[in-house]
Design an enzyme around this catalytic site. Structure first.
Site: not given
Length: 90
Positions: A17, A35
């Site tokens: 990320r 996520n």
């Protein structure tokens, strides 16, 4: 163009990320990355076709994350008017 991209593999706990957010700084794109409960990562990305395409190519070729990706699912979605900047979503 707005796309929803699901990255599968060992993509959580490896900085995926943060790498995605850092890469987005170099492109004229908006989006989010988060996520998912099944261990995959969801990317929502919006911008001009060429920018989105180049961003997605660069992300998949980034040495920090490329070897963690086992499968990529891409779908074009309706524009999301609430997107501002690029952020990591918890």
């Amino acid at each position: 163009m707005t796309k929803r991209v699901i990255y599968e593999g060992r993509v959580q706990g490896v900085g995926f990320r943060y790498t995605t957010k850092d890469l987005a700084r170099g492109f004229d794109v908006l989006g989010t990355v988060k996520n998912l409960p099944d261990g995959s990562v969801e990317l929502i990305i919006a911008g001009e076709d060429a920018e989105v395409g180049e961003f997605l190519r660069d992300l998949q070729e980034d040495s920090a994350v490329a070897h963690h990706i086992k499968n990529v699912l891409v779908e074009e979605i309706a524009p999301l008017p609430d997107l501002k900047g690029f952020s990591i979503v918890s």
